[in-house]
Design a protein around this motif. Sequence first.
Motif, PDB file in Angstrom:
ATOM      1  N   LEU A 130     116.740 -14.887  36.452  1.00 49.38           N
ATOM      2  CA  LEU A 130     115.246 -14.729  36.293  1.00 49.38           C
ATOM      3  C   LEU A 130     114.507 -15.260  37.501  1.00 49.38           C
ATOM      4  N   VAL A 131     114.893 -16.370  37.866  1.00 49.82           N
ATOM      5  CA  VAL A 131     114.216 -16.851  39.177  1.00 49.82           C
ATOM      6  C   VAL A 131     114.611 -16.098  40.451  1.00 49.82           C
TER       7      VAL A 131
ATOM      8  N   PRO B  28     105.312 -10.096  39.124  1.00 49.66           N
ATOM      9  CA  PRO B  28     105.096  -9.136  37.790  1.00 49.66           C
ATOM     10  C   PRO B  28     105.358  -9.958  36.650  1.00 49.66           C
ATOM     11  N   GLN B  29     106.394 -10.711  36.650  1.00 49.45           N
ATOM     12  CA  GLN B  29     106.634 -11.338  35.574  1.00 49.45           C
ATOM     13  C   GLN B  29     105.731 -12.416  34.976  1.00 49.45           C
ATOM     14  N   PHE B  30     104.927 -13.010  35.971  1.00 50.97           N
ATOM     15  CA  PHE B  30     103.772 -13.957  35.631  1.00 50.97           C
ATOM     16  C   PHE B  30     102.599 -13.318  34.807  1.00 50.97           C
ATOM     17  N   LEU B  31     102.446 -11.907  35.453  1.00 54.89           N
ATOM     18  CA  LEU B  31     101.298 -10.975  35.124  1.00 54.89           C
ATOM     19  C   LEU B  31     101.564 -10.729  33.395  1.00 54.89           C
ATOM     20  N   ALA B  94      99.938 -33.946  25.601  1.00 50.20           N
ATOM     21  CA  ALA B  94     100.392 -33.362  26.641  1.00 50.20           C
ATOM     22  C   ALA B  94     101.568 -32.340  26.042  1.00 50.20           C
ATOM     23  N   SER B  95     102.244 -32.516  24.857  1.00 49.10           N
ATOM     24  CA  SER B  95     103.234 -31.590  24.395  1.00 49.10           C
ATOM     25  C   SER B  95     102.835 -30.376  23.946  1.00 49.10           C
ATOM     26  N   GLY B  96     101.516 -30.232  23.624  1.00 50.14           N
ATOM     27  CA  GLY B  96     100.923 -28.982  23.350  1.00 50.14           C
ATOM     28  C   GLY B  96     100.279 -28.061  24.296  1.00 50.14           C
ATOM     29  N   GLY B  97     100.707 -28.521  25.625  1.00 45.24           N
ATOM     30  CA  GLY B  97     100.074 -27.782  26.791  1.00 45.24           C
ATOM     31  C   GLY B  97     100.915 -26.657  27.559  1.00 45.24           C
ATOM     32  N   TRP B  98     100.696 -26.200  28.632  1.00 47.79           N
ATOM     33  CA  TRP B  98     101.227 -25.152  29.232  1.00 47.79           C
ATOM     34  C   TRP B  98     102.035 -25.748  30.271  1.00 47.79           C
ATOM     35  N   ARG B  99     103.074 -25.036  30.439  1.00 50.78           N
ATOM     36  CA  ARG B  99     103.990 -25.326  31.482  1.00 50.78           C
ATOM     37  C   ARG B  99     104.258 -24.129  32.654  1.00 50.78           C
ATOM     38  N   ILE B 100     104.125 -24.349  33.834  1.00 53.12           N
ATOM     39  CA  ILE B 100     103.958 -23.252  34.951  1.00 53.12           C
ATOM     40  C   ILE B 100     105.112 -23.605  35.734  1.00 53.12           C
ATOM     41  N   TYR B 101     105.944 -22.616  36.054  1.00 47.05           N
ATOM     42  CA  TYR B 101     106.916 -22.688  37.152  1.00 47.05           C
ATOM     43  C   TYR B 101     106.364 -21.772  38.133  1.00 47.05           C
ATOM     44  N   ALA B 102     106.463 -22.263  39.489  1.00 54.39           N
ATOM     45  CA  ALA B 102     105.862 -21.524  40.443  1.00 54.39           C
ATOM     46  C   ALA B 102     107.078 -21.672  41.930  1.00 54.39           C
ATOM     47  N   LEU B 103     106.766 -20.518  42.816  1.00 54.32           N
ATOM     48  CA  LEU B 103     107.714 -20.687  43.997  1.00 54.32           C
ATOM     49  C   LEU B 103     106.741 -21.277  44.847  1.00 54.32           C
ATOM     50  N   ILE B 114     105.282 -18.065  38.584  1.00 56.13           N
ATOM     51  CA  ILE B 114     106.386 -17.030  38.199  1.00 56.13           C
ATOM     52  C   ILE B 114     106.697 -16.861  36.765  1.00 56.13           C
ATOM     53  N   ILE B 115     106.450 -18.053  36.052  1.00 56.26           N
ATOM     54  CA  ILE B 115     106.606 -18.367  34.569  1.00 56.26           C
ATOM     55  C   ILE B 115     105.526 -18.983  34.289  1.00 56.26           C
ATOM     56  N   VAL B 116     105.038 -18.567  33.040  1.00 54.29           N
ATOM     57  CA  VAL B 116     104.060 -19.415  32.187  1.00 54.29           C
ATOM     58  C   VAL B 116     104.402 -19.636  30.517  1.00 54.29           C
TER      59      VAL B 116
END
Lengths: 149, 146
Positions: A130-131, B28-31, B94-103, B114-116
């Motif tokens: 995926l990444v 596009p994955q993020f959107l 904090a455990s109920g929050g968002w996680r965002i992966y980004a390049l 890229i991922i949320v």
Amino acid sequence: MTTSTITFDQMERSADRTLAVVLWVKHVKNVAIAALWFAVLNQALRSFVKSLSGDEKLNSLSNEQVKELTAKIQEIHEHLKNILDNNAMCFIRRTPLLKSRIDGLEENVEDLSDIIENLLVAYNPEFRALVADCVQKVSAHSAEPLAHM
Amino acid sequence: MLLIVCRKFQHIRRNPLPTCRVDFAASPQFLILREHWQTHGYPSIDDDLAEAFQNIGKDVQANHCKVVHRLTDVLGNFQLHKYRQKNRGAREGASGGWRIYALYDKPNGILYPIIVYPKKEWVDADENFIIKHVRELLEILRPKQV
């Protein structure tokens, strides 16, 4: 010289008052000890999380070392979750001196949880794919303005 | 005392926070994921993300940034960052929050989310949970990806 005589009721009231003070002091002592130990635990966790969050440190470890480290962090995380999920935490949180310590502990546990997740996803083939796909799409997107030039 | 304060400010001036530009339209994955969560019980996602990107734009290390290691073979010149953001629609903590992966394109100072996903309560912290969770994300992305 006058001598005062006290009744049994007065003696009982005095005993109750003394008992109340003793119990209060005992409570304060327990809170102080708990606050101290939570502070020690938070400090230890903070420096541990910081040591794992450094830029390139984890890249230099072998796969076996990472697996061993992940198992150890998972064990720490499990114990901390048990502490936080304990029913007594609801009462402890009501003590202002301890509430901030518990909040800090929760933050550190979340950090540990994120670190474990990061270590596990790095070995997950589907996540890697995926990444890789995202990298490809983002690279194509960032190259677009240059292509028009 | 004054000397100590001056030295502290000097330190801040010499080491400004690393700022970056957030390009959230590149992946596009993020959107797709953003739209999915918005229509699946998370109406506050846009506000939450706007707040996160505002903070991250000022300091790339904000929002409990963690660098994800051991992916250099798939990342090329990027770094993979992971951020936390409070979910206004969820219960506190904090455990109920968002996680965002980004390049993160460090040389150009651009961050590409890229991922949320909304972080779920994670009791056992085991590998099976990760496998299940990654597959859930792939299921969301699969039908919509070109």
